[in-house]
Motif scaffolding. Sequence first.
Motif, PDB file in Angstrom:
ATOM      1  N   ILE A  11       0.857  -1.183   0.000  1.00 34.00           N
ATOM      2  CA  ILE A  11       0.000   0.000   0.000  1.00 34.00           C
ATOM      3  C   ILE A  11       0.894   1.234   0.000  1.00 34.00           C
ATOM      4  CG2 ILE A  11      -2.067  -0.975   1.058  1.00 34.00           C
ATOM      5  CD1 ILE A  11      -1.053  -0.010   3.750  1.00 34.00           C
ATOM      6  N   ASP A  12       0.397   2.291  -0.607  1.00 34.28           N
ATOM      7  CA  ASP A  12       1.132   3.553  -0.652  1.00 34.28           C
ATOM      8  C   ASP A  12       0.723   4.365   0.579  1.00 34.28           C
ATOM      9  OD1 ASP A  12       2.345   5.928  -1.202  1.00 34.28           O
ATOM     10  OD2 ASP A  12       1.356   6.259  -3.131  1.00 34.28           O
ATOM     11  N   PRO A  13       1.631   4.544   1.558  1.00 39.76           N
ATOM     12  CA  PRO A  13       1.255   5.249   2.787  1.00 39.76           C
ATOM     13  C   PRO A  13       0.801   6.690   2.544  1.00 39.76           C
ATOM     14  CG  PRO A  13       3.600   4.679   2.802  1.00 39.76           C
ATOM     15  CD  PRO A  13       3.004   4.077   1.581  1.00 39.76           C
ATOM     16  N   GLN A  14       1.328   7.331   1.507  1.00 41.72           N
ATOM     17  CA  GLN A  14       0.912   8.703   1.210  1.00 41.72           C
ATOM     18  C   GLN A  14      -0.546   8.744   0.767  1.00 41.72           C
ATOM     19  OE1 GLN A  14       2.723  11.585   1.799  1.00 41.72           O
ATOM     20  NE2 GLN A  14       0.676  12.405   1.476  1.00 41.72           N
ATOM     21  N   GLU A  15      -0.950   7.794  -0.068  1.00 41.82           N
ATOM     22  CA  GLU A  15      -2.344   7.739  -0.520  1.00 41.82           C
ATOM     23  C   GLU A  15      -3.284   7.415   0.646  1.00 41.82           C
ATOM     24  OE1 GLU A  15      -3.697   8.686  -3.338  1.00 41.82           O
ATOM     25  OE2 GLU A  15      -1.739   9.197  -4.146  1.00 41.82           O
ATOM     26  N   VAL A  16      -2.839   6.526   1.549  1.00 44.54           N
ATOM     27  CA  VAL A  16      -3.645   6.205   2.737  1.00 44.54           C
ATOM     28  C   VAL A  16      -3.810   7.462   3.586  1.00 44.54           C
ATOM     29  CG1 VAL A  16      -3.695   4.889   4.890  1.00 44.54           C
ATOM     30  CG2 VAL A  16      -3.015   3.773   2.767  1.00 44.54           C
ATOM     31  N   ASP A  17      -2.716   8.201   3.780  1.00 39.94           N
ATOM     32  CA  ASP A  17      -2.763   9.442   4.565  1.00 39.94           C
ATOM     33  C   ASP A  17      -3.721  10.449   3.923  1.00 39.94           C
ATOM     34  OD1 ASP A  17      -1.927  10.915   6.808  1.00 39.94           O
ATOM     35  OD2 ASP A  17      -0.458  12.026   5.610  1.00 39.94           O
ATOM     36  N   ASN A  18      -3.654  10.573   2.593  1.00 41.80           N
ATOM     37  CA  ASN A  18      -4.564  11.485   1.885  1.00 41.80           C
ATOM     38  C   ASN A  18      -6.019  11.066   2.073  1.00 41.80           C
ATOM     39  OD1 ASN A  18      -2.363  12.912   0.929  1.00 41.80           O
ATOM     40  ND2 ASN A  18      -2.345  11.910  -1.062  1.00 41.80           N
ATOM     41  N   ALA A  19      -6.301   9.760   1.973  1.00 40.91           N
ATOM     42  CA  ALA A  19      -7.670   9.268   2.140  1.00 40.91           C
ATOM     43  C   ALA A  19      -8.176   9.555   3.549  1.00 40.91           C
ATOM     44  CB  ALA A  19      -7.731   7.771   1.842  1.00 40.91           C
ATOM     45  N   VAL A  20      -7.337   9.323   4.569  1.00 34.98           N
ATOM     46  CA  VAL A  20      -7.738   9.580   5.956  1.00 34.98           C
ATOM     47  C   VAL A  20      -7.989  11.072   6.164  1.00 34.98           C
ATOM     48  CG1 VAL A  20      -6.957   9.507   8.364  1.00 34.98           C
ATOM     49  CG2 VAL A  20      -6.635   7.516   6.890  1.00 34.98           C
ATOM     50  N   ASN A  21      -7.122  11.924   5.605  1.00 30.36           N
ATOM     51  CA  ASN A  21      -7.325  13.369   5.722  1.00 30.36           C
ATOM     52  C   ASN A  21      -8.633  13.803   5.061  1.00 30.36           C
ATOM     53  OD1 ASN A  21      -4.986  13.744   7.174  1.00 30.36           O
ATOM     54  ND2 ASN A  21      -3.747  14.188   5.367  1.00 30.36           N
ATOM     55  N   ASN A  22      -8.981  13.202   3.924  1.00 25.96           N
ATOM     56  CA  ASN A  22     -10.244  13.517   3.261  1.00 25.96           C
ATOM     57  C   ASN A  22     -11.438  13.105   4.121  1.00 25.96           C
ATOM     58  OD1 ASN A  22      -8.894  14.571   1.088  1.00 25.96           O
ATOM     59  ND2 ASN A  22      -9.120  12.759  -0.187  1.00 25.96           N
ATOM     60  N   VAL A  23     -11.320  11.968   4.809  1.00 21.24           N
ATOM     61  CA  VAL A  23     -12.396  11.519   5.708  1.00 21.24           C
ATOM     62  C   VAL A  23     -12.535  12.513   6.862  1.00 21.24           C
ATOM     63  CG1 VAL A  23     -13.107   9.726   7.342  1.00 21.24           C
ATOM     64  CG2 VAL A  23     -12.222   9.075   5.112  1.00 21.24           C
ATOM     65  N   VAL A  24     -11.414  12.973   7.413  1.00 20.82           N
ATOM     66  CA  VAL A  24     -11.451  13.948   8.512  1.00 20.82           C
ATOM     67  C   VAL A  24     -12.166  15.222   8.054  1.00 20.82           C
ATOM     68  CG1 VAL A  24     -10.021  15.462   9.959  1.00 20.82           C
ATOM     69  CG2 VAL A  24      -9.423  13.045   9.699  1.00 20.82           C
ATOM     70  N   LYS A  25     -11.847  15.700   6.858  1.00 15.42           N
ATOM     71  CA  LYS A  25     -12.508  16.908   6.325  1.00 15.42           C
ATOM     72  C   LYS A  25     -14.006  16.679   6.147  1.00 15.42           C
ATOM     73  CE  LYS A  25      -8.557  18.726   3.816  1.00 15.42           C
ATOM     74  NZ  LYS A  25      -7.922  18.836   2.511  1.00 15.42           N
ATOM     75  N   GLU A  26     -14.379  15.510   5.647  1.00 18.75           N
ATOM     76  CA  GLU A  26     -15.800  15.223   5.439  1.00 18.75           C
ATOM     77  C   GLU A  26     -16.548  15.157   6.768  1.00 18.75           C
ATOM     78  OE1 GLU A  26     -18.735  11.887   3.437  1.00 18.75           O
ATOM     79  OE2 GLU A  26     -16.664  11.985   2.731  1.00 18.75           O
ATOM     80  N   VAL A  27     -15.925  14.558   7.781  1.00 20.27           N
ATOM     81  CA  VAL A  27     -16.555  14.466   9.108  1.00 20.27           C
ATOM     82  C   VAL A  27     -16.783  15.865   9.681  1.00 20.27           C
ATOM     83  CG1 VAL A  27     -16.093  13.808  11.520  1.00 20.27           C
ATOM     84  CG2 VAL A  27     -15.792  12.139   9.691  1.00 20.27           C
ATOM     85  N   GLU A  28     -15.817  16.768   9.473  1.00 18.58           N
ATOM     86  CA  GLU A  28     -15.943  18.139   9.993  1.00 18.58           C
ATOM     87  C   GLU A  28     -17.102  18.888   9.354  1.00 18.58           C
ATOM     88  OE1 GLU A  28     -12.111  19.845   9.281  1.00 18.58           O
ATOM     89  OE2 GLU A  28     -11.190  18.783  10.976  1.00 18.58           O
ATOM     90  N   THR A  29     -17.443  18.548   8.113  1.00 14.01           N
ATOM     91  CA  THR A  29     -18.492  19.292   7.415  1.00 14.01           C
ATOM     92  C   THR A  29     -19.863  18.622   7.478  1.00 14.01           C
ATOM     93  OG1 THR A  29     -17.960  18.214   5.318  1.00 14.01           O
ATOM     94  CG2 THR A  29     -16.846  20.295   5.799  1.00 14.01           C
ATOM     95  N   ARG A  30     -19.932  17.364   7.902  1.00 11.36           N
ATOM     96  CA  ARG A  30     -21.217  16.661   7.890  1.00 11.36           C
ATOM     97  C   ARG A  30     -22.096  17.093   9.054  1.00 11.36           C
ATOM     98  NH1 ARG A  30     -21.114  10.511   5.869  1.00 11.36           N
ATOM     99  NH2 ARG A  30     -22.794  10.432   7.384  1.00 11.36           N
TER     100      ARG A  30
END
Length: 163
Positions: free
Chosen positions: A10-29
């Motif tokens: 797995i590409d750790p950078q892509e995993v980090d990006n996906a987790v950061n996107n989830v954090v942003k979505e949680v903040e706006t939901r």
Amino acid sequence: MPSFDIVSQIDPQEVDNAVNNVVKEVETRYDFRGVNTEISFNKKVNAVNIVTGDDMKIKAVRDMLITHFTRRKVDPRVLDFGKVEPTSNGQLKQEVKLKEGIDKDTAKKIVKMIKATKIKVQAAIQDEQVRVTGKKLDDLQEVITLIREADLEMPFQYVNMKK
């Protein structure tokens, strides 16, 4: 002799990006307003930690993780969801481990599948990968097709193709 390796990375950078996107979505939901939700990715142990208010929120975060992993082209089959546990302050936590590398049992299944086809190649287990060697490139491509069509609960990549 031509060869290639079957790996599960797995590409750790892509995993980090996906987790950061989830954090942003949680903040706006709207349904997460007023609920303390923490999502963090620990690169050292290859795990995502989720802490949130209730079971519905855990399921929502799990669905968001799968969605964002797919968007970032990281196969969601690498996610190994642990059990949901209560925390001391009335919230729930869950650890999501990221599976990387091919375990011995899966590697043995792959080798057995390759040998059962009678394709003229050799498969050898090397740590957390399987090396496939053969005389013809067509045989190697046949093996790649075989592994792709097999229903193994892991994503595989085919690297180090040498001609």
